[in-house]
Design an enzyme around this catalytic site. Structure first.
Site, PDB file in Angstrom:
ATOM      1  N   PHE A  88       0.846  -1.202   0.000  1.00 33.95           N
ATOM      2  CA  PHE A  88       0.000   0.000   0.000  1.00 33.95           C
ATOM      3  C   PHE A  88       0.882   1.254   0.000  1.00 33.95           C
ATOM      4  O   PHE A  88       0.743   2.126   0.848  1.00 33.95           O
ATOM      5  CB  PHE A  88      -0.987   0.020   1.183  1.00 33.95           C
ATOM      6  CG  PHE A  88      -1.933  -1.155   1.174  1.00 33.95           C
ATOM      7  CD1 PHE A  88      -3.099  -1.114   0.417  1.00 33.95           C
ATOM      8  CD2 PHE A  88      -1.636  -2.309   1.893  1.00 33.95           C
ATOM      9  CE1 PHE A  88      -3.956  -2.201   0.395  1.00 33.95           C
ATOM     10  CE2 PHE A  88      -2.478  -3.399   1.875  1.00 33.95           C
ATOM     11  CZ  PHE A  88      -3.652  -3.346   1.122  1.00 33.95           C
ATOM     12  N   HIS A  89       1.800   1.279  -0.925  1.00 38.19           N
ATOM     13  CA  HIS A  89       2.647   2.452  -1.087  1.00 38.19           C
ATOM     14  C   HIS A  89       3.296   2.417  -2.471  1.00 38.19           C
ATOM     15  O   HIS A  89       3.223   1.404  -3.176  1.00 38.19           O
ATOM     16  CB  HIS A  89       3.729   2.507   0.010  1.00 38.19           C
ATOM     17  CG  HIS A  89       4.642   1.333   0.011  1.00 38.19           C
ATOM     18  ND1 HIS A  89       4.534   0.296   0.913  1.00 38.19           N
ATOM     19  CD2 HIS A  89       5.674   1.010  -0.792  1.00 38.19           C
ATOM     20  CE1 HIS A  89       5.458  -0.609   0.667  1.00 38.19           C
ATOM     21  NE2 HIS A  89       6.177  -0.202  -0.376  1.00 38.19           N
TER      22      HIS A  89
END
Ligand code: T46
Length: 135
Positions: free
Chosen positions: A49-50
């Site tokens: 999630f980046h």
């Protein structure tokens, strides 16, 4: 440019078993400055999630499997990592998520840069704004 790019690692096995050698600027398309691996990821847990501003990576599942979602702000695709002889190239400025780790999954990651927390973009809207800034 394709979002999903694989590098194939020729297995150097013989009658005793298999071996894969990874070399920077040869089998891996950059100088390798860091190696890390994810293992023992708990059931139902998703990671990532980046995006990274500069970092390029190759991820190879040396045992078990997991699913990787890549998103370049326009396209979103997911692939299964389940082979020790194939690595997924993750370019800079690509959002990544990892899901569905099997209990035995060991995900080896070869990275083009040393660890730098400032290189991470952990907010998806900020990621899209950073892409807009590049255009
Ligand atoms: C990525 C995906 C595929 C370090 O201290 N040094 C390191 O080199 C790394 C990679 C992590 N860490 C620390 C930072 C956190 O305290 O280890 C902890 C877990 O890292 P993170 O939450 O970023 O882990 P993931 O699985 O979400 O993401 C990792 C990588 O960080 C990332 O670059 O692309 O795997």
């Amino acid at each position: 440019m394709d979002l999903i790019n694989w590098v194939d690692f020729p297995p150097l096995g013989d009658a005793r078993g298999s071996l894969v050698a990874l070399e920077g600027n040869k089998t891996v398309p950059f100088d390798i400055r860091r190696v890390y691996y994810l293992f023992d990821t708990k059931a139902g847990v998703s990671r990532g999630f980046h995006a990274h501003r500069r970092l390029q990576q190759v991820a190879v599942c040396v045992t078990g499997s997991c699913r990787m979602v890549l998103d370049d702000g326009v396209r979103r695709e997911d692939v299964l990592l389940d082979s020790p002889v194939r690595g997924l190239v993750i370019r800079s400025m690509v959002w990544r998520e990892m899901h569905d780790f099997t209990p035995d999954c060991v995900l080896l990651v070869l990275a083009s840069e040393h660890y730098d927390p400032a290189d991470y973009i952990r907010d998806y809207r900020q990621f899209l704004s950073a892409l807009d800034g590049e255009a």
